[in-house]
Motif scaffolding. Sequence first.
Motif, PDB file in Angstrom:
ATOM      1  N   SER A  61      41.348  67.551  89.471  1.00 28.47           N
ATOM      2  CA  SER A  61      41.364  68.942  89.776  1.00 28.47           C
ATOM      3  C   SER A  61      40.459  69.573  88.513  1.00 28.47           C
ATOM      4  N   SER A  62      40.365  70.685  89.077  1.00 32.18           N
ATOM      5  CA  SER A  62      39.419  71.773  87.981  1.00 32.18           C
ATOM      6  C   SER A  62      40.625  72.219  87.081  1.00 32.18           C
ATOM      7  N   GLY A  63      40.122  72.964  85.996  1.00 30.83           N
ATOM      8  CA  GLY A  63      40.934  73.513  85.106  1.00 30.83           C
ATOM      9  C   GLY A  63      42.070  74.219  85.743  1.00 30.83           C
ATOM     10  N   THR A  64      41.733  75.176  86.716  1.00 37.04           N
ATOM     11  CA  THR A  64      42.549  76.105  87.359  1.00 37.04           C
ATOM     12  C   THR A  64      43.927  75.307  88.088  1.00 37.04           C
ATOM     13  N   GLY A  65      43.542  73.958  88.721  1.00 31.76           N
ATOM     14  CA  GLY A  65      44.437  73.342  89.318  1.00 31.76           C
ATOM     15  C   GLY A  65      45.430  72.866  88.141  1.00 31.76           C
ATOM     16  N   VAL A  88      39.411  87.161  81.481  1.00 30.68           N
ATOM     17  CA  VAL A  88      39.513  86.344  82.799  1.00 30.68           C
ATOM     18  C   VAL A  88      40.477  85.193  82.866  1.00 30.68           C
ATOM     19  N   PHE A  89      40.373  84.640  81.680  1.00 28.19           N
ATOM     20  CA  PHE A  89      41.257  83.117  82.168  1.00 28.19           C
ATOM     21  C   PHE A  89      42.783  83.310  81.686  1.00 28.19           C
ATOM     22  N   GLY A  90      42.855  84.366  80.571  1.00 31.54           N
ATOM     23  CA  GLY A  90      44.526  84.926  80.215  1.00 31.54           C
ATOM     24  C   GLY A  90      44.968  85.372  81.542  1.00 31.54           C
ATOM     25  N   ASP A  91      44.166  86.285  82.131  1.00 30.73           N
ATOM     26  CA  ASP A  91      44.603  86.983  83.434  1.00 30.73           C
ATOM     27  C   ASP A  91      44.726  86.074  84.511  1.00 30.73           C
ATOM     28  N   ARG A  92      44.061  84.857  84.468  1.00 34.99           N
ATOM     29  CA  ARG A  92      44.427  83.786  85.597  1.00 34.99           C
ATOM     30  C   ARG A  92      45.936  83.283  85.363  1.00 34.99           C
ATOM     31  N   PHE A  93      46.120  83.195  84.169  1.00 35.67           N
ATOM     32  CA  PHE A  93      47.558  82.674  83.957  1.00 35.67           C
ATOM     33  C   PHE A  93      48.614  83.524  84.548  1.00 35.67           C
ATOM     34  N   HIS A 139      42.650  79.358  74.608  1.00 30.17           N
ATOM     35  CA  HIS A 139      42.044  79.135  73.181  1.00 30.17           C
ATOM     36  C   HIS A 139      40.891  79.832  73.155  1.00 30.17           C
ATOM     37  N   ASN A 140      39.880  79.126  74.013  1.00 23.68           N
ATOM     38  CA  ASN A 140      38.486  79.750  73.923  1.00 23.68           C
ATOM     39  C   ASN A 140      38.437  80.521  74.993  1.00 23.68           C
ATOM     40  N   GLU A 141      38.311  81.800  74.870  1.00 24.09           N
ATOM     41  CA  GLU A 141      38.196  82.906  76.257  1.00 24.09           C
ATOM     42  C   GLU A 141      36.912  82.805  76.657  1.00 24.09           C
ATOM     43  N   THR A 142      36.482  82.184  77.196  1.00 22.72           N
ATOM     44  CA  THR A 142      35.105  81.994  77.694  1.00 22.72           C
ATOM     45  C   THR A 142      34.492  83.071  78.353  1.00 22.72           C
ATOM     46  N   SER A 143      35.150  84.047  78.857  1.00 15.78           N
ATOM     47  CA  SER A 143      34.754  85.203  79.468  1.00 15.78           C
ATOM     48  C   SER A 143      34.384  86.287  78.548  1.00 15.78           C
ATOM     49  N   ILE A 166      48.750  76.042  75.900  1.00 20.26           N
ATOM     50  CA  ILE A 166      47.429  76.553  75.794  1.00 20.26           C
ATOM     51  C   ILE A 166      46.306  76.152  76.870  1.00 20.26           C
ATOM     52  N   ASP A 167      45.470  77.007  77.456  1.00 24.45           N
ATOM     53  CA  ASP A 167      44.203  76.722  77.894  1.00 24.45           C
ATOM     54  C   ASP A 167      43.177  76.334  76.880  1.00 24.45           C
ATOM     55  N   ALA A 168      43.099  75.022  76.667  1.00 27.54           N
ATOM     56  CA  ALA A 168      41.719  74.478  75.839  1.00 27.54           C
ATOM     57  C   ALA A 168      40.926  74.037  76.779  1.00 27.54           C
ATOM     58  N   ILE A 169      40.701  74.562  78.011  1.00 29.03           N
ATOM     59  CA  ILE A 169      39.875  74.152  79.170  1.00 29.03           C
ATOM     60  C   ILE A 169      38.457  73.899  78.603  1.00 29.03           C
ATOM     61  N   SER A 170      37.940  75.073  77.852  1.00 28.24           N
ATOM     62  CA  SER A 170      36.535  74.977  77.291  1.00 28.24           C
ATOM     63  C   SER A 170      36.390  74.668  76.000  1.00 28.24           C
ATOM     64  N   SER A 171      37.683  74.581  75.279  1.00 26.17           N
ATOM     65  CA  SER A 171      37.592  74.244  73.726  1.00 26.17           C
ATOM     66  C   SER A 171      37.868  72.830  73.544  1.00 26.17           C
ATOM     67  N   SER A 191      37.136  68.866  82.331  1.00 29.97           N
ATOM     68  CA  SER A 191      35.868  67.640  81.996  1.00 29.97           C
ATOM     69  C   SER A 191      34.567  68.574  81.884  1.00 29.97           C
ATOM     70  N   GLN A 192      34.447  69.626  82.596  1.00 32.53           N
ATOM     71  CA  GLN A 192      32.953  70.094  82.691  1.00 32.53           C
ATOM     72  C   GLN A 192      32.284  71.135  81.558  1.00 32.53           C
ATOM     73  N   LYS A 193      33.215  71.008  80.354  1.00 26.49           N
ATOM     74  CA  LYS A 193      32.739  71.783  79.255  1.00 26.49           C
ATOM     75  C   LYS A 193      32.603  71.133  78.076  1.00 26.49           C
ATOM     76  N   ALA A 194      33.319  71.127  76.779  1.00 18.56           N
ATOM     77  CA  ALA A 194      32.993  70.285  75.649  1.00 18.56           C
ATOM     78  C   ALA A 194      33.065  69.035  75.913  1.00 18.56           C
TER      79      ALA A 194
HETATM   80  C1  LIG Z   1      38.965  79.150  79.314  1.00 16.62           C
HETATM   81  C2  LIG Z   1      38.798  78.666  80.685  1.00 16.62           C
HETATM   82  N1  LIG Z   1      40.028  78.710  81.432  1.00 16.62           N
HETATM   83  C3  LIG Z   1      40.145  78.141  82.865  1.00 16.62           C
HETATM   84  C4  LIG Z   1      38.990  77.966  83.355  1.00 16.62           C
HETATM   85  C5  LIG Z   1      38.984  77.691  84.911  1.00 16.62           C
HETATM   86  O1  LIG Z   1      38.599  76.384  85.080  1.00 16.62           O
HETATM   87  P1  LIG Z   1      37.973  76.034  86.241  1.00 16.62           P
HETATM   88  O2  LIG Z   1      37.034  76.692  86.673  1.00 16.62           O
HETATM   89  O3  LIG Z   1      37.647  74.321  86.092  1.00 16.62           O
HETATM   90  O4  LIG Z   1      39.035  76.014  87.367  1.00 16.62           O
HETATM   91  C6  LIG Z   1      37.726  77.948  82.675  1.00 16.62           C
HETATM   92  C7  LIG Z   1      36.399  78.088  83.456  1.00 16.62           C
HETATM   93  O5  LIG Z   1      35.381  78.548  83.355  1.00 16.62           O
HETATM   94  C8  LIG Z   1      37.871  78.442  81.456  1.00 16.62           C
HETATM   95  O6  LIG Z   1      36.499  78.629  80.708  1.00 16.62           O
END
Ligand SMILES: Cc1ncc(COP(=O)(O)O)c(C=O)c1O
Length: 382
Positions: A61-65, A88-93, A139-143, A166-171, A191-194
Amino acid sequence: MKKDKLLMTPGPTNVPYKVREAMARPMIHHRTDEFEFYFTSMNENLKKVFQTDNHVLTLASSGTGAMEAAIVNTFSPGDKVLIANTGVFGDRFVKIATKFGLDVITMDVPWGKGVTGHHITQILDSQDGKNIKGVFVTHNETSTGVANDIQSIGEALKDRDCLFIIDAISSLGGMDVKTDEWGIDIVIAGSQKALMLPPGLAFISISDRAWEAIERSTFPKFYFDFLAYKKSLEKNTTPYTPAVSLIVGASQALQMLIEEGLDNIFDRHENLGKACRAAVCSIGLELFAEEDMASDLITSIKAPEKIDIEKVRKILNLDYDIMIAGGQQQLKGKIIRIGHMGYVDGFDLIKTLSALEKALMQVGYDIELGTSISAAQNILKY
Ligand SMILES: Cc1ncc(COP(=O)(O)O)c(C=O)c1O
């Protein structure tokens, strides 16, 4: 001459040759000793990178899954949760939890600013803070290019009866995440970040306390039922056909991270972050993230007045084969983001800065060529 794109974005990021080579090997069957070898190696190294003794599950899955899976596995309809909305990613939660009918208390933070334990404590001690079963933080608010202070939030939640997710998806794999020491119940990584892999896998560590909540959760789930993954993991296997090639690649990428050493990785990223910030400031650009919470994995930069920043990005991409990111949602056209996470060193940054200078000059920004490179060179160690 066309070269491979240099991905200086917050993901997908550059994948090392050794990892690409591992993924290109002939396909193997997943119910074999050979697959078990890669799967076991990946799982052992995941625990080291997550700095945990907990189980770390791997989802195709990607991070969102994995964010959605964490919510539906751990909570039940109507459960009250607190979510720090820092971008954007805090808002996604917030969006996922709301969609599934959780009672969501949102802590709205102006974009570009971060949260600490102090902010979270204030809400938990207020009337709104009663009976909160989970606290969610990116953790790392990439947006926005902000790194929230996970350690202090862990400290603030230490003696409270609520889960810390925590969302450590990009950290994860670029910044320090002491899962067990900081008391984080659920850590989600992508997987696709650090982690230097292609998109397609998410990793999720789960504490004993979170497993108890998972046993109680009443949301329906099937493919992403964590209990099925746990049962299989205990037998060194997966419940369904796994993403075999990505797992072989992950075993290689994680091995590379372990060989470099976690402290060296964190130091490299810290150094890249410092150098990038100093470099862009040296040419008169302004940072978007508040200074003491700026991420070392991604630098967000305000568009200078009267400069078409999207054109600058386009020039970098089409003329110099370097991808950087733009702003998302309300930040579109207002900021650019330079990712420096994963398989990146100082010379990748220098190349990006020199292309950025050229592109800015092309759109009429007043600049003396070489200024940002010199500023970066004075800081770069790698
Ligand atoms: C901090 C953070 N959370 C969540 C996501 C969403 O992950 P994905 O695009 O892999 O579903 C991203 C992707 O850019 C992200 O950087």
